[in-house]
Scaffold this active site. Structure first.
Site, mmCIF file in Angstrom:
data_model
loop_
_atom_site.group_PDB
_atom_site.id
_atom_site.type_symbol
_atom_site.label_atom_id
_atom_site.label_comp_id
_atom_site.label_asym_id
_atom_site.label_seq_id
_atom_site.Cartn_x
_atom_site.Cartn_y
_atom_site.Cartn_z
ATOM 1 N N PRO A 10 0.785 -1.221 0.000
ATOM 2 C CA PRO A 10 0.000 0.000 0.000
ATOM 3 C C PRO A 10 0.829 1.289 0.000
ATOM 4 O O PRO A 10 1.856 1.372 0.669
ATOM 5 C CB PRO A 10 -0.831 -0.096 1.289
ATOM 6 C CG PRO A 10 -0.178 -1.148 2.106
ATOM 7 C CD PRO A 10 0.502 -2.081 1.158
ATOM 8 N N ASN A 11 0.343 2.223 -0.786
ATOM 9 C CA ASN A 11 0.871 3.593 -0.880
ATOM 10 C C ASN A 11 2.182 3.708 -1.647
ATOM 11 O O ASN A 11 2.659 4.815 -1.904
ATOM 12 C CB ASN A 11 1.039 4.225 0.526
ATOM 13 C CG ASN A 11 -0.275 4.264 1.278
ATOM 14 O OD1 ASN A 11 -1.248 4.779 0.760
ATOM 15 N ND2 ASN A 11 -0.332 3.688 2.465
ATOM 16 N N ARG A 18 5.019 10.881 -2.504
ATOM 17 C CA ARG A 18 4.715 10.569 -1.114
ATOM 18 C C ARG A 18 5.925 10.836 -0.221
ATOM 19 O O ARG A 18 6.981 10.226 -0.411
ATOM 20 C CB ARG A 18 4.366 9.079 -1.055
ATOM 21 C CG ARG A 18 4.169 8.544 0.325
ATOM 22 C CD ARG A 18 4.129 7.033 0.339
ATOM 23 N NE ARG A 18 3.840 6.563 1.675
ATOM 24 C CZ ARG A 18 4.101 5.351 2.117
ATOM 25 N NH1 ARG A 18 4.654 4.465 1.305
ATOM 26 N NH2 ARG A 18 3.819 5.024 3.340
ATOM 27 N N TYR A 23 11.027 8.868 1.481
ATOM 28 C CA TYR A 23 11.056 7.808 0.470
ATOM 29 C C TYR A 23 11.759 8.185 -0.833
ATOM 30 O O TYR A 23 11.858 7.357 -1.739
ATOM 31 C CB TYR A 23 9.617 7.347 0.170
ATOM 32 C CG TYR A 23 8.926 6.787 1.392
ATOM 33 C CD1 TYR A 23 9.409 5.649 2.035
ATOM 34 C CD2 TYR A 23 7.789 7.401 1.929
ATOM 35 C CE1 TYR A 23 8.783 5.128 3.167
ATOM 36 C CE2 TYR A 23 7.157 6.894 3.063
ATOM 37 C CZ TYR A 23 7.664 5.764 3.673
ATOM 38 O OH TYR A 23 7.049 5.254 4.788
ATOM 39 N N ASN A 74 7.929 -5.480 -0.581
ATOM 40 C CA ASN A 74 7.798 -4.334 0.316
ATOM 41 C C ASN A 74 6.319 -4.272 0.677
ATOM 42 O O ASN A 74 5.494 -3.806 -0.123
ATOM 43 C CB ASN A 74 8.250 -3.038 -0.352
ATOM 44 C CG ASN A 74 8.203 -1.863 0.621
ATOM 45 O OD1 ASN A 74 7.604 -1.961 1.694
ATOM 46 N ND2 ASN A 74 8.824 -0.757 0.254
ATOM 47 N N ALA A 77 2.957 -0.697 5.202
ATOM 48 C CA ALA A 77 2.535 -0.747 6.607
ATOM 49 C C ALA A 77 2.033 -2.141 7.020
ATOM 50 O O ALA A 77 2.053 -2.468 8.213
ATOM 51 C CB ALA A 77 1.467 0.309 6.870
ATOM 52 N N HIS A 80 3.961 -4.439 9.487
ATOM 53 C CA HIS A 80 3.984 -4.307 10.936
ATOM 54 C C HIS A 80 2.853 -5.042 11.649
ATOM 55 O O HIS A 80 2.907 -5.208 12.858
ATOM 56 C CB HIS A 80 3.964 -2.817 11.311
ATOM 57 C CG HIS A 80 4.948 -2.012 10.511
ATOM 58 N ND1 HIS A 80 6.304 -2.289 10.533
ATOM 59 C CD2 HIS A 80 4.796 -0.988 9.628
ATOM 60 C CE1 HIS A 80 6.932 -1.438 9.720
ATOM 61 N NE2 HIS A 80 6.033 -0.656 9.153
ATOM 62 N N ASP A 87 1.489 -15.399 7.070
ATOM 63 C CA ASP A 87 1.104 -16.792 6.841
ATOM 64 C C ASP A 87 1.213 -17.168 5.364
ATOM 65 O O ASP A 87 1.569 -18.300 5.033
ATOM 66 C CB ASP A 87 -0.320 -17.054 7.352
ATOM 67 C CG ASP A 87 -0.380 -17.174 8.870
ATOM 68 O OD1 ASP A 87 0.690 -17.188 9.512
ATOM 69 O OD2 ASP A 87 -1.504 -17.244 9.410
ATOM 70 N N GLU A 98 12.360 -9.377 2.304
ATOM 71 C CA GLU A 98 11.640 -8.197 2.797
ATOM 72 C C GLU A 98 12.463 -6.944 2.512
ATOM 73 O O GLU A 98 13.656 -6.902 2.844
ATOM 74 C CB GLU A 98 11.425 -8.346 4.305
ATOM 75 C CG GLU A 98 10.774 -7.132 4.940
ATOM 76 C CD GLU A 98 10.665 -7.247 6.463
ATOM 77 O OE1 GLU A 98 10.973 -8.328 7.025
ATOM 78 O OE2 GLU A 98 10.289 -6.241 7.080
ATOM 79 N N HIS A 100 12.524 -2.507 2.524
ATOM 80 C CA HIS A 100 11.951 -1.196 2.858
ATOM 81 C C HIS A 100 12.887 -0.116 2.359
ATOM 82 O O HIS A 100 14.117 -0.244 2.483
ATOM 83 C CB HIS A 100 11.772 -1.036 4.367
ATOM 84 C CG HIS A 100 10.904 -2.103 4.943
ATOM 85 N ND1 HIS A 100 9.538 -2.086 4.828
ATOM 86 C CD2 HIS A 100 11.216 -3.251 5.587
ATOM 87 C CE1 HIS A 100 9.047 -3.178 5.387
ATOM 88 N NE2 HIS A 100 10.038 -3.902 5.856
ATOM 89 N N ARG A 107 12.615 4.669 12.848
ATOM 90 C CA ARG A 107 11.418 5.526 12.718
ATOM 91 C C ARG A 107 10.456 5.301 13.896
ATOM 92 O O ARG A 107 10.887 4.924 14.976
ATOM 93 C CB ARG A 107 10.775 5.258 11.355
ATOM 94 C CG ARG A 107 11.713 5.583 10.177
ATOM 95 C CD ARG A 107 11.032 5.364 8.845
ATOM 96 N NE ARG A 107 9.875 6.238 8.699
ATOM 97 C CZ ARG A 107 8.903 6.021 7.812
ATOM 98 N NH1 ARG A 107 8.955 4.977 7.002
ATOM 99 N NH2 ARG A 107 7.876 6.853 7.736
ATOM 100 N N ARG A 111 6.827 0.960 13.722
ATOM 101 C CA ARG A 111 7.490 0.416 12.528
ATOM 102 C C ARG A 111 8.670 -0.495 12.871
ATOM 103 O O ARG A 111 9.247 -1.133 11.995
ATOM 104 C CB ARG A 111 7.998 1.559 11.636
ATOM 105 C CG ARG A 111 6.906 2.428 11.072
ATOM 106 C CD ARG A 111 7.473 3.489 10.131
ATOM 107 N NE ARG A 111 6.579 4.630 10.041
ATOM 108 C CZ ARG A 111 5.537 4.708 9.224
ATOM 109 N NH1 ARG A 111 5.256 3.725 8.387
ATOM 110 N NH2 ARG A 111 4.766 5.778 9.213
#
Ligand code: DQA
Length: 149
Positions: A10-11, A18, A23, A74, A77, A80, A87, A98, A100, A107, A111
């Site tokens: 998301p985002n 953003r 970022y 990625n 959110a 978290h 799963d 993973e 980021h 942060r 997070r």
């Protein structure tokens, strides 16, 4: 040729506009072009998926197990708190890295915790768009072929 899938949560479609201080200013499409080009240089075919919806990310992880060798994720959110994405990663056999852009550990408190980290091969965070590039490097190593020896 190995096939890798990048999943952006998301985002992340708003990259470039953003919170550029956090970022970066590169936009979503240009980052994806760079990831795809780097993967190709390393002899890997790379596809990109983005969704703002948890269930769609889970569906994509399920699909990936049949047609890709590995995933760079990625989860935004969801990282978290999404036990459902955790799963899904645990359910598939292909390696998931993973990623980021920001250093999540430096942060907000919420997070600092990644619920997906224990089921991923590893975590790369804090290098901006280069976090994705490092993940491509890591996959070249993990998926290994003769070119790495
Ligand atoms: C992020 C970090 C997350 O905490 C945040 O919710 C994001 C982006 C990153 O790439 O730095 O959406 O995953």
């Amino acid at each position: 040729m190995k096939k890798i899938l990048v999943i952006h949560g998301p985002n992340l479609n708003l990259l470039g506009e953003r919170e550029p201080g956090v970022y970066g200013t590169d936009n979503f499409d240009s980052i994806n072009d760079e990831i795809t080009a780097l993967a190709l240089e390393k002899g890997m075919h790379c596809e990109i998926f983005q969704s703002n919806h948890e269930g769609e990310i889970i569906d994509e992880l399920h699909l990936a197990r049949k047609s890709f060798d590995a995933v760079i994720l990625n989860a935004g959110a969801y990282t978290h708190y999404s036990y459902a994405i955790r799963d899904a990663i645990a359910a598939i056999r292909i390696p998931v890295i993973e990623v980021h852009l920001s250093n999540i550990h430096a942060r907000d408190e919420f997070r600092h915790k990644s619920v997906i980290a224990p089921v991923c091969v590893g975590q790369i965070a804090g290098f901006g768009k280069r976090s994705y590039f490092l993940a491509v490097d890591a996959l070249e190593y993990i998926l290994g072929d003769d070119t790495n020896e």
